[in-house]
Write an enzyme that holds these catalytic residues in place. Structure first.
Site, PDB file in Angstrom:
ATOM      1  N   ARG A 251      -1.860  -1.762 -18.536  1.00 20.08           N
ATOM      2  CA  ARG A 251      -3.167  -1.108 -18.428  1.00 20.08           C
ATOM      3  C   ARG A 251      -3.077  -0.068 -17.327  1.00 20.08           C
ATOM      4  NH1 ARG A 251      -7.296  -2.414 -21.222  1.00 20.08           N
ATOM      5  NH2 ARG A 251      -6.606  -3.955 -22.713  1.00 20.08           N
TER       6      ARG A 251
ATOM      7  N   ASP B 182      -7.524  14.435 -24.419  1.00 23.35           N
ATOM      8  CA  ASP B 182      -7.530  13.025 -24.042  1.00 23.35           C
ATOM      9  C   ASP B 182      -6.823  12.302 -25.191  1.00 23.35           C
ATOM     10  OD1 ASP B 182      -8.033  10.356 -23.747  1.00 23.35           O
ATOM     11  OD2 ASP B 182     -10.125  10.588 -23.159  1.00 23.35           O
TER      12      ASP B 182
ATOM     13  N   THR C 121      -4.437   6.882 -21.429  1.00 25.10           N
ATOM     14  CA  THR C 121      -4.140   5.544 -20.935  1.00 25.10           C
ATOM     15  C   THR C 121      -2.680   5.266 -21.279  1.00 25.10           C
ATOM     16  OG1 THR C 121      -4.900   4.616 -23.022  1.00 25.10           O
ATOM     17  CG2 THR C 121      -6.466   4.593 -21.195  1.00 25.10           C
TER      18      THR C 121
ATOM     19  N   GLU D 237      -0.540   4.837  -0.262  1.00 30.18           N
ATOM     20  CA  GLU D 237      -1.357   6.055  -0.412  1.00 30.18           C
ATOM     21  C   GLU D 237      -0.490   7.300  -0.231  1.00 30.18           C
ATOM     22  OE1 GLU D 237      -2.304   3.471   1.500  1.00 30.18           O
ATOM     23  OE2 GLU D 237      -4.496   3.259   1.524  1.00 30.18           O
TER      24      GLU D 237
ATOM     25  N   TYR E 265       0.856  -1.192   0.000  1.00 32.47           N
ATOM     26  CA  TYR E 265       0.000   0.000   0.000  1.00 32.47           C
ATOM     27  C   TYR E 265       0.891   1.240   0.000  1.00 32.47           C
ATOM     28  CZ  TYR E 265      -4.895  -1.270   0.390  1.00 32.47           C
ATOM     29  OH  TYR E 265      -6.170  -1.673   0.117  1.00 32.47           O
TER      30      TYR E 265
END
Ligand code: DSN
Length: 422
Positions: free
Chosen positions: A237, A201, A228, A56, A54
């Protein structure tokens, strides 16, 4: 083929599905223009030990301990993204393109604000405010279209008029089914007139921009780019938000991604992004990107010679949108299914002013990133397009389809996905 030794021992159902996909990818040709193949190095990063952590927060400012190596990985990804796209700030945490766009909207807008984006049927994307999306309940979306669907020319007069009427806070340039280049300077000019941010985009063409074979919207003064990382850019991805305007916007974007929208970033995929950005800065990446364009032109010529209508009259990028219903009397779904049966994967797609519905539209969308990654040049791209035309013009001829499927398997086998791109 990748080793799946542990999965093989402990999970037969998933192992069998993975083997099936390995065979499908090895023996078929991927023509969906948003898909690609990653290198073994990127796969190793994606499947790495960083999945366990993790993290964050952002490098140097995390909420949990033990971040020495996640910080290093994420900082490398950020630095490489900035260098690749020539910008000052990069957030590499968005899980994919839709969350990247969502975070971008929340960073720049207040609920109820207006966004001006490209109409979905004219090439835009669901996340640019399609009525079926959740984001459409929060912000107000208005649209522009092509002026001439047979040349792809955008109606910049309409864009300006809609901008002046609705006073959007964002003018969005970008698409998922448009085959020409946009005139970014016109977007910037109109945005200045109405006091809007300019956002591109560039998910589909990020690899072309990184390679310098398509224009970088930042060079024309755009404020923000979302993308992306798995399409032409050939990474894992994932998504990314870049900005060049000022640190305040960068901070708003960071807060909108975390804690605004997401929790723990996927550091294993961020490692994959870093590796892919490293590959994209290698000289071979430019050759790949240029070849994508040449291969798309080669396919365009075959479709033109066959009399099949292409939206925007053809292509200047990596994709083609063909009106198979108007030209051949078969639906997009029929075309997709029939091509799939011979090992060529395309996707059905709505076309501008479509008379049919989204689940069985008039068009198919296909493109060249994946076959170019396999090492194909114009000769092979031409043959692939010829096979498509032969199949589409005679969809009930089972003997011909069997022969052509064998030819596709032969081509795919002769052009395996390379393990390394550098
Ligand atoms: N699904 C992607 C595409 O195929 O263009 C966009 O999200």
């Amino acid at each position: 083929m990748q080793d799946y030794n542990y999965i093989q021992k402990q999970d037969k159902e998933i192992y069998d599905a993975l083997m099936g996909e390995e065979q499908r990818e090895a023996e078929g040709l991927e023509l969906i223009p948003s898909e690609n193949y990653i290198s073994r190095a990127v796969r190793e990063a994606n499947g790495s030990i960083l999945n366990n952590k993790y993290a964050e927060g952002y490098p140097g400012k995390r909420y949990y301990g033990g971040q020495e190596f996640t910080d290093a990985v994420e900082q490398v990804a950020i630095d490489r993204a900035k260098q690749l796209f020539n910008c000052q700030f990069a957030n590499v945490q968005p899980l994919s393109g839709a969350p990247a766009n969502m975070a971008m909207y929340f960073a720049l807008l207040e609920p109820g604000d207006t966004v001006l984006g490209m109409h979905l049927e004219h090439g835009g994307h669901l996340t640019h405010g399609h009525p079926t999306t959740s984001i459409n309940k929060v912000f107000n979306f208005v649209r522009y279209k092509m002026k001439d669907v047979d040349t792809g020319e955008i109606d910049y007069d309409e864009l300006r008029a809609v901008a002046h009427e609705h006073k959007p806070k964002i003018i969005l340039a970008g698409f998922s089914a448009y085959s020409r280049e946009l005139e970014y300077t016109k977007f910037v000019e109109i945005a200045k007139e109405v006091g809007a941010y300019t956002v591109a985009d560039m998910a589909h063409i990020a690899g072309l921009i990184a390679a310098g074979v398509a224009r970088n919207p930042f060079d024309d003064g755009f404020d923000v780019i979302t993308t992306t990382t798995h399409k032409t850019l050939r990474g894992p991805r994932g998504g990314m938000i870049l900005t060049n305007t000022d640190e305040e916007i960068a901070k708003k974007i960071n807060r909108a991604v975390f804690p605004g929208l997401q929790g723990g970033p996927h550091e294993h995929l961020i490692a994959g992004k870093a590796v892919a950005f490293g590959e994209a800065s290698h000289p071979s990446f430019k050759e790949y990107a240029l070849q994508i364009l040449k291969n798309a032109k080669a396919m365009e010529e075959v479709f033109r010679a066959a009399g099949i209508r292409m939206l925007a009259g053809g292509t200047s990028n990596h994709l083609i949108l063909a009106d198979v219903y108007g030209s051949l009397g078969i639906t997009g779904q029929e075309a997709e299914t029939t091509l799939d049966a011979v090992g060529l994967t395309v996707n059905k797609n709505m076309i501008a002013n479509d008379t049919r519905k989204a689940l069985d539209p008039s068009g198919i969308r296909f493109g060249t990133p994946a076959i170019t990654t396999r090492g194909m040049y114009e000769g092979e791209a031409t043959r692939v397009a010829e096979i498509m035309v032969e199949v589409l013009k005679d969809i009930n001829n089972e003997t011909k389809k069997k022969q052509l499927k064998e030819e596709v398997v032969g081509l795919a086998t002769a052009f395996p996905v390379p393990e390394s791109f550098v």
